[in-house]
Design an enzyme around this catalytic site. Structure first.
Site, mmCIF file in Angstrom:
data_model
loop_
_atom_site.group_PDB
_atom_site.id
_atom_site.type_symbol
_atom_site.label_atom_id
_atom_site.label_comp_id
_atom_site.label_asym_id
_atom_site.label_seq_id
_atom_site.Cartn_x
_atom_site.Cartn_y
_atom_site.Cartn_z
ATOM 1 N N GLU A 30 -6.642 1.940 -13.750
ATOM 2 C CA GLU A 30 -6.073 3.094 -13.051
ATOM 3 C C GLU A 30 -4.806 3.575 -13.750
ATOM 4 O O GLU A 30 -4.616 4.773 -13.980
ATOM 5 C CB GLU A 30 -5.756 2.728 -11.597
ATOM 6 C CG GLU A 30 -7.012 2.571 -10.751
ATOM 7 C CD GLU A 30 -6.753 2.133 -9.312
ATOM 8 O OE1 GLU A 30 -7.645 2.302 -8.480
ATOM 9 O OE2 GLU A 30 -5.650 1.624 -9.014
ATOM 10 N N TYR A 59 -8.766 -3.418 -11.807
ATOM 11 C CA TYR A 59 -8.719 -2.014 -11.399
ATOM 12 C C TYR A 59 -7.329 -1.410 -11.546
ATOM 13 O O TYR A 59 -7.192 -0.231 -11.884
ATOM 14 C CB TYR A 59 -9.299 -1.830 -9.990
ATOM 15 C CG TYR A 59 -8.381 -2.169 -8.834
ATOM 16 C CD1 TYR A 59 -7.583 -1.205 -8.247
ATOM 17 C CD2 TYR A 59 -8.326 -3.456 -8.306
ATOM 18 C CE1 TYR A 59 -6.751 -1.505 -7.178
ATOM 19 C CE2 TYR A 59 -7.501 -3.768 -7.243
ATOM 20 C CZ TYR A 59 -6.715 -2.784 -6.683
ATOM 21 O OH TYR A 59 -5.893 -3.100 -5.630
ATOM 22 N N ILE A 60 -6.282 -2.220 -11.360
ATOM 23 C CA ILE A 60 -4.931 -1.649 -11.482
ATOM 24 C C ILE A 60 -4.661 -1.251 -12.931
ATOM 25 O O ILE A 60 -4.100 -0.194 -13.212
ATOM 26 C CB ILE A 60 -3.876 -2.641 -10.938
ATOM 27 C CG1 ILE A 60 -4.083 -2.835 -9.423
ATOM 28 C CG2 ILE A 60 -2.455 -2.156 -11.226
ATOM 29 C CD1 ILE A 60 -3.168 -3.847 -8.761
ATOM 30 N N CYS A 69 0.825 -1.213 0.000
ATOM 31 C CA CYS A 69 0.000 0.000 0.000
ATOM 32 C C CYS A 69 0.855 1.258 0.000
ATOM 33 O O CYS A 69 0.682 2.141 -0.842
ATOM 34 C CB CYS A 69 -0.929 -0.025 1.213
ATOM 35 S SG CYS A 69 -1.869 1.486 1.387
ATOM 36 N N GLU A 126 -25.945 14.966 -4.686
ATOM 37 C CA GLU A 126 -27.360 15.109 -4.318
ATOM 38 C C GLU A 126 -28.255 14.258 -5.224
ATOM 39 O O GLU A 126 -29.353 13.864 -4.842
ATOM 40 C CB GLU A 126 -27.806 16.571 -4.321
ATOM 41 C CG GLU A 126 -27.835 17.236 -5.673
ATOM 42 C CD GLU A 126 -28.209 18.718 -5.569
ATOM 43 O OE1 GLU A 126 -29.308 19.011 -5.067
ATOM 44 O OE2 GLU A 126 -27.399 19.575 -5.988
ATOM 45 N N CYS A 183 -1.451 1.559 -3.257
ATOM 46 C CA CYS A 183 -2.451 2.623 -3.109
ATOM 47 C C CYS A 183 -1.875 4.041 -3.065
ATOM 48 O O CYS A 183 -2.331 4.930 -3.780
ATOM 49 C CB CYS A 183 -3.242 2.456 -1.816
ATOM 50 S SG CYS A 183 -3.345 0.812 -1.164
ATOM 51 N N HIS A 242 -26.857 20.776 -1.598
ATOM 52 C CA HIS A 242 -26.937 21.470 -2.874
ATOM 53 C C HIS A 242 -25.956 22.636 -2.933
ATOM 54 O O HIS A 242 -25.776 23.304 -1.909
ATOM 55 C CB HIS A 242 -28.374 22.002 -3.043
ATOM 56 C CG HIS A 242 -28.606 22.655 -4.354
ATOM 57 N ND1 HIS A 242 -28.709 21.945 -5.531
ATOM 58 C CD2 HIS A 242 -28.740 23.960 -4.686
ATOM 59 C CE1 HIS A 242 -28.912 22.791 -6.532
ATOM 60 N NE2 HIS A 242 -28.931 24.013 -6.044
ATOM 61 N N THR A 279 -6.399 -2.669 1.245
ATOM 62 C CA THR A 279 -5.700 -2.250 2.463
ATOM 63 C C THR A 279 -6.591 -2.215 3.707
ATOM 64 O O THR A 279 -6.236 -2.811 4.734
ATOM 65 C CB THR A 279 -5.035 -0.872 2.224
ATOM 66 O OG1 THR A 279 -3.919 -1.111 1.382
ATOM 67 C CG2 THR A 279 -4.577 -0.219 3.507
ATOM 68 N N LYS A 323 0.277 5.284 -6.087
ATOM 69 C CA LYS A 323 -0.678 5.308 -7.197
ATOM 70 C C LYS A 323 -1.568 6.547 -7.113
ATOM 71 O O LYS A 323 -1.786 7.227 -8.101
ATOM 72 C CB LYS A 323 -1.523 4.035 -7.155
ATOM 73 C CG LYS A 323 -2.533 3.965 -8.238
ATOM 74 C CD LYS A 323 -3.920 3.557 -7.908
ATOM 75 C CE LYS A 323 -4.531 3.661 -6.605
ATOM 76 N NZ LYS A 323 -5.399 2.511 -6.273
HETATM 77 P P1 FAD Z 1 1.381 -6.031 1.942
HETATM 78 O O1 FAD Z 1 0.994 -4.638 2.182
HETATM 79 O O2 FAD Z 1 1.718 -6.432 0.567
HETATM 80 O O3 FAD Z 1 2.618 -6.329 2.898
HETATM 81 C C1 FAD Z 1 3.305 -7.527 2.871
HETATM 82 C C2 FAD Z 1 4.736 -7.243 3.306
HETATM 83 O O4 FAD Z 1 5.377 -8.458 3.616
HETATM 84 C C3 FAD Z 1 5.575 -6.584 2.213
HETATM 85 O O5 FAD Z 1 6.151 -5.414 2.712
HETATM 86 C C4 FAD Z 1 6.629 -7.639 1.887
HETATM 87 O O6 FAD Z 1 7.868 -7.072 1.531
HETATM 88 C C5 FAD Z 1 6.720 -8.391 3.196
HETATM 89 N N1 FAD Z 1 7.179 -9.778 3.079
HETATM 90 C C6 FAD Z 1 6.693 -10.725 2.249
HETATM 91 N N2 FAD Z 1 7.293 -11.903 2.493
HETATM 92 C C7 FAD Z 1 8.158 -11.695 3.512
HETATM 93 C C8 FAD Z 1 9.050 -12.534 4.242
HETATM 94 N N3 FAD Z 1 9.160 -13.833 3.972
HETATM 95 N N4 FAD Z 1 9.800 -11.989 5.219
HETATM 96 C C9 FAD Z 1 9.706 -10.668 5.517
HETATM 97 N N5 FAD Z 1 8.869 -9.826 4.867
HETATM 98 C C10 FAD Z 1 8.106 -10.342 3.895
HETATM 99 N N6 FAD Z 1 -5.912 -1.324 -1.869
HETATM 100 C C11 FAD Z 1 -6.812 -0.374 -1.509
HETATM 101 O O7 FAD Z 1 -7.513 -0.549 -0.515
HETATM 102 N N7 FAD Z 1 -6.949 0.784 -2.237
HETATM 103 C C12 FAD Z 1 -6.185 1.039 -3.321
HETATM 104 O O8 FAD Z 1 -6.331 2.088 -3.953
HETATM 105 C C13 FAD Z 1 -5.218 0.075 -3.703
HETATM 106 N N8 FAD Z 1 -4.412 0.298 -4.760
HETATM 107 C C14 FAD Z 1 -3.465 -0.621 -5.091
HETATM 108 C C15 FAD Z 1 -2.642 -0.355 -6.186
HETATM 109 C C16 FAD Z 1 -1.682 -1.263 -6.559
HETATM 110 C C17 FAD Z 1 -0.804 -0.964 -7.734
HETATM 111 C C18 FAD Z 1 -1.532 -2.474 -5.819
HETATM 112 C C19 FAD Z 1 -0.494 -3.480 -6.214
HETATM 113 C C20 FAD Z 1 -2.344 -2.745 -4.729
HETATM 114 C C21 FAD Z 1 -3.318 -1.816 -4.356
HETATM 115 N N9 FAD Z 1 -4.174 -2.051 -3.280
HETATM 116 C C22 FAD Z 1 -5.116 -1.117 -2.935
HETATM 117 C C23 FAD Z 1 -4.120 -3.310 -2.512
HETATM 118 C C24 FAD Z 1 -3.362 -3.126 -1.206
HETATM 119 O O9 FAD Z 1 -2.106 -2.543 -1.458
HETATM 120 C C25 FAD Z 1 -3.204 -4.474 -0.517
HETATM 121 O O10 FAD Z 1 -4.473 -5.057 -0.382
HETATM 122 C C26 FAD Z 1 -2.579 -4.337 0.858
HETATM 123 O O11 FAD Z 1 -1.329 -3.705 0.802
HETATM 124 C C27 FAD Z 1 -2.441 -5.729 1.489
HETATM 125 O O12 FAD Z 1 -1.789 -5.641 2.716
HETATM 126 P P2 FAD Z 1 -1.028 -6.906 3.306
HETATM 127 O O13 FAD Z 1 -0.677 -6.553 4.703
HETATM 128 O O14 FAD Z 1 -1.801 -8.122 3.063
HETATM 129 O O15 FAD Z 1 0.294 -7.058 2.426
#
Ligand code: FAD
Length: 461
Positions: free
Chosen positions: A184, A180-181, A43, A443, A48, A438, A313, A51
């Site tokens: 966008e 959506y990606i 995110c 509205e 997010c 309004h 997110t 973006k």
């Molecule tokens: P993540 O945020 O992906 O975090 C996982 C973390 O784990 C990462 O930092 C990774 O490096 C770390 N990791 C992975 N494996 C290991 C390991 N073995 N050891 C240590 N660290 C590790 N959602 C919205 O709600 N609104 C939006 O507008 C939106 N836009 C998006 C746009 C794009 C281009 C993308 C790709 C996604 C978007 N999303 C959006 C989705 C959103 O980003 C995800 O749903 C959200 O970040 C998921 O959170 P998470 O905690 O599951 O994983």
């Protein structure tokens, strides 16, 4: 002496992991969180947030184009990608720093390394020649973009990950995908002046969204100069002196500076050592969890995109919070995945909550549709053509509002508010009793009194 090094070990400091780690640490539990890349996760670092900054930058061109209609004379404007990219990266670093500070303030220990499961209670800290043990383990490793491996030349394409860090803005781009990606990024590039084509193999973009929304957005994107090509896909991609040549299965061929694939994401479980702990996956490769986000292993949980429930997110954050509440505050809590509102930051934006018209018809047999397509007053003033779509769906049996869909400026902001009422089970009568604000475009949502009859159903006997 404690049996384990930590009460909780979180793998992944993204949206879900950070929330769970922070809320757990403030209870006084001993918590560590491992992050192999940058704190903040998808995110903040490559999703997010950057973006949305790109959307903001991109929208300026439309505002400049329409400014004349309001009496402004603006000399020819230019956009400098590198200046923007630098400012974006500074802001992302600031936000990531806030995440780190919040974790530390809460008392969680941050481990800057990759973590891999060795068994149900043991985690290897890769590259540090170290293993640690934990009573409970939370997997929050997110997702990764996927590209089809059977397309020759696929190694030349970029995904959303690279799109944020381009050295130069291309003159032309082919964005592949219908989710959506993809839409966008097509909007972002087009707004930044890149000649943009969106290519999707299906018959219409945004599968799973309301059909009116899908058609309306396609039309509006085309109005903004995006070429939308549907129903075909790549046979091969070649990198030539003239650019990237995409050959499609319908005989068409495109030459563009850049090709971006936004064709899907998969749970990031590769190399995580799940088999060492016996953690089960679903058929689609996500970590299988129950409503408390618990895996089949008694002391291991998983939240966020890695569980492939709703990849957003706020959902990952809520799942992480529910886990902490359940396991460390002795308050069993689940997150309700129903009626989650969402926005698509296409240009124009989409805001949606609840059922599509199709799903509502399948569920209820019939559905009352209230629908408006109009040019907002701002657009009529500058003699623009853009249209806004608003749609409210009502279950005829109990008059409950079961879906709201908006395509137009600020749709994301509108839907956040509408979602409160829909989630509470508002009826159409209560909805209509809300007085309009309004003059706004929103509205229109509370002033649609007549049921919509599609032209092909007509009124003739
Ligand atoms: P993540 O945020 O992906 O975090 C996982 C973390 O784990 C990462 O930092 C990774 O490096 C770390 N990791 C992975 N494996 C290991 C390991 N073995 N050891 C240590 N660290 C590790 N959602 C919205 O709600 N609104 C939006 O507008 C939106 N836009 C998006 C746009 C794009 C281009 C993308 C790709 C996604 C978007 N999303 C959006 C989705 C959103 O980003 C995800 O749903 C959200 O970040 C998921 O959170 P998470 O905690 O599951 O994983």
């Amino acid at each position: 002496m404690a049996k384990y090094d930590y009460d909780l070990f979180v793998i992944g400091a993204g949206s879900g992991g950070v929330r769970a780690a922070r809320l757990t640490a403030i209870t006084g539990a001993k918590v560590a969180v491992a992050e192999e890349h940058r704190v903040g996760g998808t995110c903040v670092i490559r999703g997010c947030v950057p973006k949305k900054f790109m959307v903001y930058a991109s929208e300026v061109s439309h505002q400049l184009k329409t400014a004349k209609g309001f009496g402004w004379t603006i000399p020819e404007a230019t956009f400098d990608w590198r200046t923007f990219r630098e400012a974006k990266d500074v802001e992302i670093a600031r936000l990531s720093g806030i995440y780190v500070a919040n974790l530390t303030k809460a008392g969680a220990e941050l481990v800057h390394a990759r973590a891999v499961l060795k068994d149900a209670h043991t985690v290897e800290i890769v590259g540090k020649d170290m293993t640690v043990t934990a009573d409970k383990i939370l997997i929050a490793t997110g997702g990764r973009p996927t590209v089809p491996q059977d397309v020759p030349g696929i190694e030349h394409v970029i995904t959303s990950e690279e799109a944020f860090q381009l050295d130069e803005l291309p003159e032309s781009i082919l964005v592949v995908g219908g989710g959506y990606i993809a839409v966008e990024f097509a909007g972002i590039f087009a707004g930044l002046g890149v000649k943009t084509t969106l290519l999707y193999r299906g018959p219409n973009i945004l599968r799973g969204f309301d059909d009116d929304v899908r058609t309306h957005l396609t039309r509006e994107m085309e109005r903004r100069g995006i070429r939308v090509v549907l129903g075909c896909q790549h046979e091969k991609i070649e990198k030539t002196d003239k650019g990237m040549v995409s050959t499609l299965n319908n005989g068409l061929s495109f030459t563009t500076d850049q090709v971006m694939f936004a064709t899907g994401r998969e749970p990031y479980v590769k190399g995580l050592g799940l088999e060492n702990a016996g953690v089960e996956l679903t058929e689609s490769g996500a970590i299988k969890v129950d409503k408390y986000s618990k895996t089949n292993v008694d002391n291991i949980w998983a939240v966020g995109d890695v569980t492939d429930r709703i990849a957003l997110t706020p959902v990952a954050i809520r799942e992480g919070a529910a886990f902490a509440e359940t396991e460390f505050r002795n308050n069993p809590t689940t997150f309700d995945h129903e009626m989650v509102a969402t926005a698509v930051f296409s240009q124009p934006e989409i805001g949606t909550v609840g059922m599509t018209e199709h799903d509502a018809r399948v569920a209820f047999g019939e559905v009352d549709v209230y629908r408006a397509v109009f040019r907002p007053m701002k657009v009529t003033f500058y003699h623009g053509e853009e249209q806004t779509l608003m749609k409210v769906l009502v279950n005829p049996a109990d008059q409950k509002v079961v879906g709201v869909h908006v395509v137009g400026p600020d749709a994301g902001e509108m839907i956040q508010m509408a979602a409160i009422a829909v989630k509470m089970g508002v009826t159409k009568q209560q909805w209509d009793s809300t007085c309009a604000v309004h003059p706004t475009a929103a509205e229109e949502l509370v002033t649609m009194k007549e049921k919509y009859v599609p032209p092909n159903l007509g009124t003739a006997a």
